[in-house]
Design an enzyme around this catalytic site. Structure first.
Site, PDB file in Angstrom:
ATOM      1  N   GLY A  54       0.874  -1.184   0.000  1.00  0.00           N
ATOM      2  CA  GLY A  54       0.000   0.000   0.000  1.00  0.00           C
ATOM      3  C   GLY A  54       0.904   1.224   0.000  1.00  0.00           C
ATOM      4  O   GLY A  54       1.509   1.544   1.022  1.00  0.00           O
TER       5      GLY A  54
ATOM      6  N   GLY B  30       0.065   4.367  -0.649  1.00  0.00           N
ATOM      7  CA  GLY B  30      -0.745   5.592  -0.610  1.00  0.00           C
ATOM      8  C   GLY B  30      -0.205   6.575   0.415  1.00  0.00           C
ATOM      9  O   GLY B  30       1.006   6.643   0.637  1.00  0.00           O
TER      10      GLY B  30
ATOM     11  N   ASP C  69       2.136  -1.789  -4.530  1.00  0.00           N
ATOM     12  CA  ASP C  69       0.759  -1.296  -4.650  1.00  0.00           C
ATOM     13  C   ASP C  69       0.150  -1.921  -5.890  1.00  0.00           C
ATOM     14  O   ASP C  69       0.859  -2.451  -6.745  1.00  0.00           O
ATOM     15  CB  ASP C  69       0.745   0.242  -4.758  1.00  0.00           C
ATOM     16  CG  ASP C  69      -0.578   0.839  -4.312  1.00  0.00           C
ATOM     17  OD1 ASP C  69      -0.634   1.429  -3.225  1.00  0.00           O
ATOM     18  OD2 ASP C  69      -1.588   0.708  -5.062  1.00  0.00           O
TER      19      ASP C  69
ATOM     20  N   ARG D 265     -11.216   5.720   5.305  1.00  0.00           N
ATOM     21  CA  ARG D 265     -12.560   6.262   5.511  1.00  0.00           C
ATOM     22  C   ARG D 265     -12.654   7.702   5.029  1.00  0.00           C
ATOM     23  O   ARG D 265     -11.677   8.435   5.016  1.00  0.00           O
ATOM     24  CB  ARG D 265     -12.994   6.116   6.967  1.00  0.00           C
ATOM     25  CG  ARG D 265     -12.173   6.827   7.993  1.00  0.00           C
ATOM     26  CD  ARG D 265     -12.740   6.484   9.350  1.00  0.00           C
ATOM     27  NE  ARG D 265     -11.893   6.993  10.401  1.00  0.00           N
ATOM     28  CZ  ARG D 265     -12.354   7.538  11.513  1.00  0.00           C
ATOM     29  NH1 ARG D 265     -13.652   7.647  11.727  1.00  0.00           N
ATOM     30  NH2 ARG D 265     -11.527   7.963  12.428  1.00  0.00           N
TER      31      ARG D 265
ATOM     32  N   ARG E 218     -14.525   3.612  11.100  1.00  0.00           N
ATOM     33  CA  ARG E 218     -13.547   2.630  10.620  1.00  0.00           C
ATOM     34  C   ARG E 218     -14.261   1.325  10.256  1.00  0.00           C
ATOM     35  O   ARG E 218     -13.875   0.641   9.313  1.00  0.00           O
ATOM     36  CB  ARG E 218     -12.479   2.382  11.693  1.00  0.00           C
ATOM     37  CG  ARG E 218     -11.628   3.618  12.011  1.00  0.00           C
ATOM     38  CD  ARG E 218     -10.718   3.388  13.195  1.00  0.00           C
ATOM     39  NE  ARG E 218      -9.913   4.540  13.573  1.00  0.00           N
ATOM     40  CZ  ARG E 218     -10.314   5.505  14.414  1.00  0.00           C
ATOM     41  NH1 ARG E 218     -11.510   5.465  14.944  1.00  0.00           N
ATOM     42  NH2 ARG E 218      -9.513   6.512  14.710  1.00  0.00           N
TER      43      ARG E 218
ATOM     44  N   ASN F 193      -7.655  -0.346   8.214  1.00  0.00           N
ATOM     45  CA  ASN F 193      -8.831  -0.420   9.094  1.00  0.00           C
ATOM     46  C   ASN F 193      -9.966  -1.251   8.499  1.00  0.00           C
ATOM     47  O   ASN F 193     -10.059  -1.373   7.289  1.00  0.00           O
ATOM     48  CB  ASN F 193      -9.353   1.004   9.325  1.00  0.00           C
ATOM     49  CG  ASN F 193      -8.582   1.714  10.429  1.00  0.00           C
ATOM     50  OD1 ASN F 193      -8.335   1.136  11.470  1.00  0.00           O
ATOM     51  ND2 ASN F 193      -8.233   2.962  10.194  1.00  0.00           N
TER      52      ASN F 193
ATOM     53  N   HIS G  63      -9.275  -0.008  18.274  1.00  0.00           N
ATOM     54  CA  HIS G  63      -8.872   1.195  17.536  1.00  0.00           C
ATOM     55  C   HIS G  63     -10.099   1.633  16.744  1.00  0.00           C
ATOM     56  O   HIS G  63     -10.239   1.361  15.562  1.00  0.00           O
ATOM     57  CB  HIS G  63      -7.691   0.891  16.605  1.00  0.00           C
ATOM     58  CG  HIS G  63      -7.265   2.084  15.803  1.00  0.00           C
ATOM     59  ND1 HIS G  63      -6.797   3.240  16.377  1.00  0.00           N
ATOM     60  CD2 HIS G  63      -7.273   2.311  14.469  1.00  0.00           C
ATOM     61  CE1 HIS G  63      -6.530   4.121  15.428  1.00  0.00           C
ATOM     62  NE2 HIS G  63      -6.818   3.585  14.259  1.00  0.00           N
TER      63      HIS G  63
HETATM   64  P1  NAI Z   1      -4.663   5.514   0.522  1.00  0.00           P
HETATM   65  O1  NAI Z   1      -5.902   5.356  -0.290  1.00  0.00           O
HETATM   66  O2  NAI Z   1      -3.874   6.774   0.392  1.00  0.00           O
HETATM   67  O3  NAI Z   1      -3.653   4.290   0.232  1.00  0.00           O
HETATM   68  C1  NAI Z   1      -4.068   2.954   0.227  1.00  0.00           C
HETATM   69  C2  NAI Z   1      -3.291   2.270  -0.894  1.00  0.00           C
HETATM   70  O4  NAI Z   1      -3.545   0.855  -0.836  1.00  0.00           O
HETATM   71  C3  NAI Z   1      -3.710   2.745  -2.283  1.00  0.00           C
HETATM   72  O5  NAI Z   1      -2.570   3.244  -2.991  1.00  0.00           O
HETATM   73  C4  NAI Z   1      -4.253   1.481  -2.952  1.00  0.00           C
HETATM   74  O6  NAI Z   1      -4.005   1.402  -4.348  1.00  0.00           O
HETATM   75  C5  NAI Z   1      -3.519   0.401  -2.176  1.00  0.00           C
HETATM   76  N1  NAI Z   1      -4.109  -0.928  -2.288  1.00  0.00           N
HETATM   77  C6  NAI Z   1      -5.427  -1.273  -2.272  1.00  0.00           C
HETATM   78  N2  NAI Z   1      -5.563  -2.603  -2.408  1.00  0.00           N
HETATM   79  C7  NAI Z   1      -4.317  -3.124  -2.498  1.00  0.00           C
HETATM   80  C8  NAI Z   1      -3.785  -4.429  -2.649  1.00  0.00           C
HETATM   81  N3  NAI Z   1      -4.593  -5.504  -2.734  1.00  0.00           N
HETATM   82  N4  NAI Z   1      -2.439  -4.584  -2.709  1.00  0.00           N
HETATM   83  C9  NAI Z   1      -1.617  -3.515  -2.641  1.00  0.00           C
HETATM   84  N5  NAI Z   1      -2.055  -2.237  -2.481  1.00  0.00           N
HETATM   85  C10 NAI Z   1      -3.389  -2.056  -2.435  1.00  0.00           C
HETATM   86  O7  NAI Z   1      -5.095   5.262   2.033  1.00  0.00           O
HETATM   87  P2  NAI Z   1      -4.287   5.700   3.351  1.00  0.00           P
HETATM   88  O8  NAI Z   1      -4.759   7.034   3.782  1.00  0.00           O
HETATM   89  O9  NAI Z   1      -2.854   5.450   3.116  1.00  0.00           O
HETATM   90  O10 NAI Z   1      -4.878   4.625   4.406  1.00  0.00           O
HETATM   91  C11 NAI Z   1      -4.597   3.251   4.240  1.00  0.00           C
HETATM   92  C12 NAI Z   1      -5.342   2.412   5.267  1.00  0.00           C
HETATM   93  O11 NAI Z   1      -4.807   2.673   6.569  1.00  0.00           O
HETATM   94  C13 NAI Z   1      -6.851   2.707   5.395  1.00  0.00           C
HETATM   95  O12 NAI Z   1      -7.557   1.499   5.614  1.00  0.00           O
HETATM   96  C14 NAI Z   1      -6.944   3.604   6.616  1.00  0.00           C
HETATM   97  O13 NAI Z   1      -8.212   3.561   7.218  1.00  0.00           O
HETATM   98  C15 NAI Z   1      -5.870   2.973   7.475  1.00  0.00           C
HETATM   99  N6  NAI Z   1      -5.342   3.821   8.535  1.00  0.00           N
HETATM  100  C16 NAI Z   1      -5.096   3.197   9.734  1.00  0.00           C
HETATM  101  C17 NAI Z   1      -4.560   3.898  10.780  1.00  0.00           C
HETATM  102  C18 NAI Z   1      -4.284   3.185  12.080  1.00  0.00           C
HETATM  103  O14 NAI Z   1      -4.014   3.856  13.085  1.00  0.00           O
HETATM  104  N7  NAI Z   1      -4.301   1.867  12.124  1.00  0.00           N
HETATM  105  C19 NAI Z   1      -4.275   5.339  10.674  1.00  0.00           C
HETATM  106  C20 NAI Z   1      -4.502   5.881   9.353  1.00  0.00           C
HETATM  107  C21 NAI Z   1      -5.027   5.136   8.320  1.00  0.00           C
END
Ligand code: NAI
Length: 312
Positions: A15, A17, A39, A88, A94, A126, A181
């Site tokens: 991932g 992103g 990714d 989200r 979440r 999440n 979380h």
């Molecule tokens: P984002 O949309 O910027 O990045 C997610 C990336 O995952 C995208 O580039 C997408 O193409 C990629 N992706 C999707 N399916 C995939 C797969 N099968 N294989 C490889 N890559 C794949 O999202 P962001 O903001 O980076 O958030 C990512 C996740 O982290 C979300 O689920 C978010 O809710 C979670 N999160 C968790 C936190 C925590 O404290 N645990 C804090 C912040 C975000």
């Protein structure tokens, strides 16, 4: 197909992103280890790797940074961080991500089990607690090797509110947040202190309740204002990566599988635990106040209900 094992140590980030690329930036700045970004979006991880390599060149940091759309490139990873999944949007919880991200979690976990069977798997996407459980069950890894980052971020937020009330340096505050979380996260004032002095010596019950409430809600405010949260999450992940890489045996809040601790069995949720080169080495049990216990139990019930609603 025979998979060749390499002895190279490397950190893979699945991932690329906002959270994944920010994490990569922090890890490069700290010169920790080689990094592979993966990714599904064509060219994105390669683009991130190029940009980060240019930063590394000026910093004089010699870690190798690679981007790929091919999971076989995570082969040989010591640590795999998974930030792959939907994030989200304003007005979503979440848990609203559950169905879609469970599918992604299963697919990613199968690839990790195939190509990096000896890695520690640090989950971030999440709904965190449910997906750590999905990853544990799908990979079949030992329980200490699959865990999640959520508490480190929640602690960052709790600390910031406390520093604001106290007007004392953030560095003097030691805080703890456990449990889900999610909507029922459990900041723990009983084990929060200002350089060892219990927080209750400084703040009233009402001020603490306010800080707890704000800690639960502030992520939604950040998402409403800038669309996502990624600096503080990436910092929390980096701390955990360092604890593993340098075998720090750091006591941190993290999401792990419980087998009777806190009176809970058969699910993953946030608790204080010791993290080192083998992953989660020890869970630390605490006696919680009545209010903290209720919040923790509500989080457990939420996670249990979510797990029972999905197919693993
Ligand atoms: P984002 O949309 O910027 O990045 C997610 C990336 O995952 C995208 O580039 C997408 O193409 C990629 N992706 C999707 N399916 C995939 C797969 N099968 N294989 C490889 N890559 C794949 O999202 P962001 O903001 O980076 O958030 C990512 C996740 O982290 C979300 O689920 C978010 O809710 C979670 N999160 C968790 C936190 C925590 O404290 N645990 C804090 C912040 C975000």
């Amino acid at each position: 197909m025979q998979i060749e094992e390499t002895t190279d140590q490397m950190i893979s980030i699945v991932g690329s992103g906002r959270v994944g690329s920010t994490l990569a930036m922090i890890l490069v700045q700290r010169n920790i280890d080689d990094i592979t970004l993966v990714d599904v979006i064509p060219k994105l991880p390669e683009g991130e790797a190029l940009d980060l390599s240019h930063m590394a060149a000026e910093l004089g940091v010699d870690v190798k940074i690679k981007g790929s759309n091919d999971y076989s490139d995570i082969r040989g990873s010591d640590i795999v961080v998974v930030t792959a999944g939907l994030a989200r949007k304003p007005d979503m919880t979440r848990m609203d991500l559950l169905t879609k991200n469970t599918g992604i979690a299963k697919a990613v976990s199968n690839e990790v089990a195939k190509y990096a069977p000896d890695s520690k798997l640090l989950w971030v996407a999440n709904p965190l607690d449910v997906l750590v459980y999905v990853a544990l069950k799908t990979t079949g890894f030992k329980k200490g090797k699959v865990f999640g980052m959520g508490g480190m971020l929640d602690v960052s937020r709790f600390k910031e509110f406390l520093a604001d009330y106290l007007q004392i340096s953030r560095s003097s505050i030691s805080a703890l947040v456990i449990g889900e979380h999610g909507e029922s996260m459990t900041p723990v004032p009983s084990y929060t202190s200002v350089y060892g002095i219990p927080i209750k010596n400084f703040l009233t019950e009402q001020q603490l309740d306010e800080a707890v409430d704000k800690t639960r809600k502030v992520a939604a405010e950040v998402i409403a204002k800038k669309g996502a949260t990624f600096y503080a999450p990436a910092n929390g992940i980096a701390r955990m990566v360092e604890a593993i890489h340098y075998d720090k045996k750091a006591l941190l809040p993290l999401c792990t599988y419980l087998e009777g601790e806190y009176g809970v069995s058969g699910l993953c949720i946030g608790v204080p635990a010791v993290l080192g080169k083998d992953g989660v080495e020890r869970i630390v049990e605490l006696k919680l106040s009545e209010k903290e216990r209720q919040s923790f139990d509500k989080g457990v019930a939420n996670v249990k209900e979510a797990i029972s609603s999905i197919q693993i």
